[in-house]
Motif scaffolding. Structure first.
Motif, PDB file in Angstrom:
ATOM      1  N   ARG A  25      50.494  57.745  41.732  1.00  0.00           N
ATOM      2  CA  ARG A  25      50.080  56.234  41.880  1.00  0.00           C
ATOM      3  C   ARG A  25      51.332  55.340  41.249  1.00  0.00           C
ATOM      4  O   ARG A  25      51.455  54.235  41.792  1.00  0.00           O
ATOM      5  CB  ARG A  25      48.629  56.106  41.467  1.00  0.00           C
ATOM      6  CG  ARG A  25      47.708  56.729  42.491  1.00  0.00           C
ATOM      7  CD  ARG A  25      46.138  56.842  41.758  1.00  0.00           C
ATOM      8  NE  ARG A  25      45.520  57.516  42.790  1.00  0.00           N
ATOM      9  CZ  ARG A  25      44.018  57.589  42.482  1.00  0.00           C
ATOM     10  NH1 ARG A  25      43.609  57.258  41.689  1.00  0.00           N
ATOM     11  NH2 ARG A  25      43.422  58.391  43.414  1.00  0.00           N
ATOM     12  N   HIS A  54      46.435  49.234  47.869  1.00  0.00           N
ATOM     13  CA  HIS A  54      45.242  49.344  47.025  1.00  0.00           C
ATOM     14  C   HIS A  54      45.773  49.654  45.688  1.00  0.00           C
ATOM     15  O   HIS A  54      45.179  48.994  44.770  1.00  0.00           O
ATOM     16  CB  HIS A  54      44.221  50.657  47.750  1.00  0.00           C
ATOM     17  CG  HIS A  54      43.113  50.721  46.907  1.00  0.00           C
ATOM     18  ND1 HIS A  54      41.954  49.819  46.927  1.00  0.00           N
ATOM     19  CD2 HIS A  54      42.591  51.781  46.084  1.00  0.00           C
ATOM     20  CE1 HIS A  54      41.012  50.227  46.328  1.00  0.00           C
ATOM     21  NE2 HIS A  54      41.278  51.437  45.553  1.00  0.00           N
ATOM     22  N   TYR A  55      46.686  50.531  45.355  1.00  0.00           N
ATOM     23  CA  TYR A  55      47.191  51.049  44.170  1.00  0.00           C
ATOM     24  C   TYR A  55      47.815  49.823  43.598  1.00  0.00           C
ATOM     25  O   TYR A  55      47.626  49.597  42.502  1.00  0.00           O
ATOM     26  CB  TYR A  55      48.117  52.210  44.267  1.00  0.00           C
ATOM     27  CG  TYR A  55      47.708  53.340  44.701  1.00  0.00           C
ATOM     28  CD1 TYR A  55      46.391  53.826  44.750  1.00  0.00           C
ATOM     29  CD2 TYR A  55      48.684  54.438  45.328  1.00  0.00           C
ATOM     30  CE1 TYR A  55      45.955  55.002  45.142  1.00  0.00           C
ATOM     31  CE2 TYR A  55      48.257  55.653  45.883  1.00  0.00           C
ATOM     32  CZ  TYR A  55      46.996  55.855  45.733  1.00  0.00           C
ATOM     33  OH  TYR A  55      46.473  57.264  46.256  1.00  0.00           O
ATOM     34  N   LYS A  57      47.229  46.680  44.356  1.00  0.00           N
ATOM     35  CA  LYS A  57      46.199  45.638  43.832  1.00  0.00           C
ATOM     36  C   LYS A  57      45.443  46.065  42.511  1.00  0.00           C
ATOM     37  O   LYS A  57      45.466  45.370  41.471  1.00  0.00           O
ATOM     38  CB  LYS A  57      45.506  45.492  44.781  1.00  0.00           C
ATOM     39  CG  LYS A  57      44.031  44.743  44.854  1.00  0.00           C
ATOM     40  CD  LYS A  57      43.153  44.572  45.803  1.00  0.00           C
ATOM     41  CE  LYS A  57      41.842  44.022  45.692  1.00  0.00           C
ATOM     42  NZ  LYS A  57      40.923  43.862  46.616  1.00  0.00           N
ATOM     43  N   ASN A  58      45.211  47.341  42.435  1.00  0.00           N
ATOM     44  CA  ASN A  58      44.471  47.925  41.349  1.00  0.00           C
ATOM     45  C   ASN A  58      45.452  47.700  39.960  1.00  0.00           C
ATOM     46  O   ASN A  58      44.733  47.297  39.266  1.00  0.00           O
ATOM     47  CB  ASN A  58      43.892  49.354  41.481  1.00  0.00           C
ATOM     48  CG  ASN A  58      42.898  49.449  42.188  1.00  0.00           C
ATOM     49  OD1 ASN A  58      42.210  48.463  42.695  1.00  0.00           O
ATOM     50  ND2 ASN A  58      42.549  50.563  42.682  1.00  0.00           N
ATOM     51  N   TYR A  59      46.584  47.830  40.083  1.00  0.00           N
ATOM     52  CA  TYR A  59      47.535  47.790  39.039  1.00  0.00           C
ATOM     53  C   TYR A  59      47.884  46.454  38.535  1.00  0.00           C
ATOM     54  O   TYR A  59      47.761  46.128  37.484  1.00  0.00           O
ATOM     55  CB  TYR A  59      49.038  48.375  39.403  1.00  0.00           C
ATOM     56  CG  TYR A  59      49.902  48.174  38.297  1.00  0.00           C
ATOM     57  CD1 TYR A  59      49.776  48.887  37.073  1.00  0.00           C
ATOM     58  CD2 TYR A  59      50.987  47.260  38.280  1.00  0.00           C
ATOM     59  CE1 TYR A  59      50.779  48.964  35.987  1.00  0.00           C
ATOM     60  CE2 TYR A  59      51.854  47.061  37.352  1.00  0.00           C
ATOM     61  CZ  TYR A  59      51.616  47.681  36.234  1.00  0.00           C
ATOM     62  OH  TYR A  59      52.611  47.656  35.073  1.00  0.00           O
ATOM     63  N   HIS A  61      45.458  44.011  38.577  1.00  0.00           N
ATOM     64  CA  HIS A  61      44.005  43.703  37.998  1.00  0.00           C
ATOM     65  C   HIS A  61      43.943  44.221  36.768  1.00  0.00           C
ATOM     66  O   HIS A  61      43.231  43.608  35.835  1.00  0.00           O
ATOM     67  CB  HIS A  61      43.049  43.898  39.202  1.00  0.00           C
ATOM     68  CG  HIS A  61      43.041  42.951  40.410  1.00  0.00           C
ATOM     69  ND1 HIS A  61      42.891  41.439  40.223  1.00  0.00           N
ATOM     70  CD2 HIS A  61      43.294  43.033  41.503  1.00  0.00           C
ATOM     71  CE1 HIS A  61      42.896  40.771  41.168  1.00  0.00           C
ATOM     72  NE2 HIS A  61      43.240  41.858  42.151  1.00  0.00           N
ATOM     73  N   ASN A  62      44.428  45.486  36.662  1.00  0.00           N
ATOM     74  CA  ASN A  62      43.800  46.199  35.521  1.00  0.00           C
ATOM     75  C   ASN A  62      45.027  47.197  34.791  1.00  0.00           C
ATOM     76  O   ASN A  62      44.758  47.943  34.126  1.00  0.00           O
ATOM     77  CB  ASN A  62      42.730  47.236  36.116  1.00  0.00           C
ATOM     78  CG  ASN A  62      41.501  46.571  36.476  1.00  0.00           C
ATOM     79  OD1 ASN A  62      41.208  45.732  35.880  1.00  0.00           O
ATOM     80  ND2 ASN A  62      41.240  47.106  37.820  1.00  0.00           N
ATOM     81  N   GLY A  66      44.096  50.652  36.131  1.00  0.00           N
ATOM     82  CA  GLY A  66      43.465  50.536  37.531  1.00  0.00           C
ATOM     83  C   GLY A  66      43.917  51.449  38.281  1.00  0.00           C
ATOM     84  O   GLY A  66      43.476  51.844  39.494  1.00  0.00           O
ATOM     85  N   LYS A  70      38.664  57.418  39.138  1.00  0.00           N
ATOM     86  CA  LYS A  70      37.194  57.445  38.721  1.00  0.00           C
ATOM     87  C   LYS A  70      36.782  58.731  38.980  1.00  0.00           C
ATOM     88  O   LYS A  70      36.952  59.671  39.962  1.00  0.00           O
ATOM     89  CB  LYS A  70      36.554  56.472  39.509  1.00  0.00           C
ATOM     90  CG  LYS A  70      37.041  55.020  39.645  1.00  0.00           C
ATOM     91  CD  LYS A  70      37.633  54.590  38.314  1.00  0.00           C
ATOM     92  CE  LYS A  70      38.148  53.069  38.489  1.00  0.00           C
ATOM     93  NZ  LYS A  70      39.427  52.758  38.524  1.00  0.00           N
TER      94      LYS A  70
END
Length: 82
Positions: A25, A54-55, A57-59, A61-62, A66, A70
């Motif tokens: 990721r 998706h990766y 976007k998560n990075y 934001h977080n 991110g 999980k």
């Protein structure tokens, strides 16, 4: 300048983790930050461009957190400890 810092952060995470999924990721996001398309980054790690998006976007934001997997709930095991 921000992009360079993010790339260094991702490289550090890649060298310090033994989690293959987190490594992949981080690599995908790093490739996108370096100018590769999401499709190219996905081809490199064996995922589609939607997953790479998706990766990213998560990075965004977080951060690195991110990209951490999980816990998968899934169905409970039918095997006992015995």
């Amino acid at each position: 300048m921000e992009t360079e810092r993010q790339i260094r952060e991702l490289e550090k995470a890649m060298t310090t983790t033994d989690n293959r999924r987190l490594y992949e990721r981080c690599l995908a996001v790093k490739l996108v930050l370096e100018g590769r398309t999401r499709k190219e980054a996905g081809h490199t790690i064996g995922r589609d461009e939607h997953t790479v998006s998706h990766y990213v976007k998560n990075y965004c934001h977080n951060g690195i957190q991110g990209l951490v997997s999980k816990k998968q709930s899934g169905r409970p095991s039918r095997l006992t400890d015995e």
